[in-house]
Scaffold this motif. Structure first.
Motif, short mmCIF file in Angstrom:
data_model
loop_
_atom_site.label_atom_id
_atom_site.label_comp_id
_atom_site.label_asym_id
_atom_site.label_seq_id
_atom_site.Cartn_x
_atom_site.Cartn_y
_atom_site.Cartn_z
N ASP A 44 -27.19 -10.21 -9.72
CA ASP A 44 -28.49 -9.55 -9.69
C ASP A 44 -29.58 -10.44 -10.26
N GLU A 45 -29.23 -11.25 -11.25
CA GLU A 45 -30.19 -12.19 -11.84
C GLU A 45 -30.60 -13.25 -10.81
N ALA A 46 -29.60 -13.79 -10.11
CA ALA A 46 -29.89 -14.78 -9.07
C ALA A 46 -30.70 -14.16 -7.94
N LEU A 47 -30.33 -12.95 -7.54
CA LEU A 47 -31.03 -12.25 -6.45
C LEU A 47 -32.50 -12.02 -6.82
N LYS A 48 -32.76 -11.66 -8.07
CA LYS A 48 -34.12 -11.41 -8.53
C LYS A 48 -34.97 -12.69 -8.42
N HIS A 49 -34.39 -13.82 -8.84
CA HIS A 49 -35.10 -15.10 -8.73
C HIS A 49 -35.47 -15.40 -7.28
N ILE A 50 -34.49 -15.23 -6.40
CA ILE A 50 -34.70 -15.57 -4.99
C ILE A 50 -35.72 -14.65 -4.34
N LYS A 51 -35.65 -13.38 -4.67
CA LYS A 51 -36.59 -12.42 -4.08
C LYS A 51 -38.02 -12.70 -4.50
N GLU A 52 -38.22 -13.07 -5.77
CA GLU A 52 -39.56 -13.21 -6.31
C GLU A 52 -40.18 -14.58 -6.08
N THR A 53 -39.42 -15.52 -5.51
CA THR A 53 -39.93 -16.88 -5.35
C THR A 53 -40.64 -17.05 -4.01
N GLN A 54 -41.91 -17.45 -4.09
CA GLN A 54 -42.71 -17.74 -2.89
C GLN A 54 -43.44 -19.06 -3.09
N PRO A 55 -43.39 -19.96 -2.12
CA PRO A 55 -42.63 -19.83 -0.87
C PRO A 55 -41.12 -19.94 -1.13
N PRO A 56 -40.31 -19.47 -0.18
CA PRO A 56 -38.86 -19.50 -0.37
C PRO A 56 -38.32 -20.93 -0.49
N GLU A 57 -37.13 -21.05 -1.06
CA GLU A 57 -36.48 -22.36 -1.22
C GLU A 57 -35.26 -22.44 -0.31
N THR A 58 -34.75 -23.66 -0.13
CA THR A 58 -33.55 -23.88 0.67
C THR A 58 -32.29 -23.63 -0.15
N VAL A 59 -31.14 -23.60 0.51
CA VAL A 59 -29.85 -23.44 -0.18
C VAL A 59 -29.65 -24.56 -1.19
N GLN A 60 -29.89 -25.79 -0.77
CA GLN A 60 -29.67 -26.92 -1.66
C GLN A 60 -30.57 -26.84 -2.89
N SER A 61 -31.82 -26.43 -2.68
CA SER A 61 -32.74 -26.29 -3.81
C SER A 61 -32.27 -25.20 -4.77
N TRP A 62 -31.75 -24.09 -4.23
CA TRP A 62 -31.32 -23.01 -5.10
C TRP A 62 -30.09 -23.40 -5.92
N ILE A 63 -29.20 -24.17 -5.35
CA ILE A 63 -28.05 -24.63 -6.12
C ILE A 63 -28.53 -25.48 -7.30
N GLU A 64 -29.50 -26.35 -7.05
CA GLU A 64 -30.05 -27.19 -8.11
C GLU A 64 -30.81 -26.37 -9.14
N LEU A 65 -31.65 -25.45 -8.67
CA LEU A 65 -32.48 -24.67 -9.58
C LEU A 65 -31.64 -23.75 -10.47
N LEU A 66 -30.67 -23.07 -9.87
CA LEU A 66 -29.83 -22.16 -10.64
C LEU A 66 -28.93 -22.92 -11.62
N SER A 67 -28.68 -24.21 -11.32
CA SER A 67 -27.87 -25.06 -12.21
C SER A 67 -28.72 -25.72 -13.28
N GLY A 68 -30.05 -25.67 -13.13
CA GLY A 68 -30.94 -26.34 -14.07
C GLY A 68 -31.12 -27.81 -13.78
N GLU A 69 -30.74 -28.23 -12.56
CA GLU A 69 -30.85 -29.64 -12.18
C GLU A 69 -32.19 -29.89 -11.49
N THR A 70 -33.26 -29.82 -12.26
CA THR A 70 -34.58 -30.05 -11.71
C THR A 70 -35.42 -30.82 -12.73
#
Length: 288
Positions: free
Chosen positions: A124-150
């Protein structure tokens, strides 16, 4: 992307001609069946039903020591990939439309299809991030962002923290692990040794069966959850643990079939009927 997401792939594969995509109503029906299966699994009780993240972590945990290998730097991003696929299989996420020219899977944005709670705090935490992010991100970006690799300090808040510890606590609540304190000379560490070996043995046997007795040789005929588990366990460098008990001949056959899966072309597989595009986008992120 970081090197942990990159692995070698065989070349010379023949890409099949893309076919019509799955009908949206069929995708909704599939997600509904997945939810019902989560609610009513004849093999697992409610306490022992595991998410993809929990299964990958359980495969990586040392039974007695209760922690993953200190040398495993792949499991962090692998667990984030698990979250994206778990949310897709539950009908919460999908990829944006590919368009007439069919954009590549990794070029397409992740879209929130439903924000209905899953009942899992991390999901639910990940889903909330994805729902509220505009513009949307790609799969690869989300793996990096959720891992803190940015490198972008404005996006550090997307990082999901203490994921392994939180997943381990989930497994403690489900009666799979227990909690102990271990002294490592200079510091104390909370560990989670295995307490219910039956559940882990069942998981290992299920993975072994998928590439041995129940091997179907066509990924679109495989159970999507099991297909994802094999890919993500490999990307997290924990699949070897499931095959360690096998005899040499069985091990060789199992690894040969895993290699067949790893050598598939995600773009071609994602275009086949009934394929889950987001699942194959995650596969592409780890195997490209």
């Amino acid at each position: 992307m970081s090197s942990s997401l990159t692995q070698r792939r065989s070349s010379g594969l023949v890409q099949r001609r893309p076919r019509d995509r799955q009908d949206p109503e069929e995708e909704d029906e599939e997600a509904r069946r997945t939810e019902e299966q989560d609610e009513e699994d004849p093999e697992d009780s409610k306490e022992t039903r595991l998410t993809l993240m929990e299964e990958v972590l359980l495969l990586g945990l040392k039974d007695r020591e209760g922690y993953t290998s200190f040398w495993n730097d792949c499991i962090s991003s692998g667990l984030r990939g698990c979250m994206l696929i778990e949310l897709a299989l539950r009908g919460r996420l999908q990829l944006e439309n590919g368009g007439v020219r069919r954009k590549a899977l990794l070029a397409r944005k992740v879209i929130c299809k439903s924000d209905a709670p899953t009942g899992d705090v991390l999901l639910d935490e990940a889903l909330k991030h994805i729902k509220e992010t505009q513009p949307p991100e790609t799969v690869q970006s989300w793996i990096e962002l959720l891992s803190g690799e940015t490198w972008n300090p404005l996006k550090l808040h997307y990082q999901l923290r203490n994921v392994r510890e939180r997943l381990a606590k989930n497994l403690v609540e489900k009666g799979v692990l227990t909690t102990e304190k271990q002294n490592f000379l200079l510091f104390d560490m909370t560990t989670h040794p295995l307490t219910n070996s039956t559940i882990k043995h069942r998981l290992i046997h299920k993975v072994q069966e998928a590439v041995l007795e129940r091997w179907v040789n066509e990924p679109q005929r495989m159970d999507k959850r099991m297909l994802a588990l094999i890919f993500l366990a490999h990307s997290s460098d924990v699949l070897e643990n499931a095959f360690a008990p096998l005899l040499d001949e069985q091990y060789d056959l199992a690894m040969k079939r895993v290699r067949l899966l790893l050598d598939l072309e995600p773009e071609a597989e994602g275009a086949k009927p009934n394929a889950n595009e987001l699942l194959w986008a995650v596969v592409a992120a780890f195997t490209k």
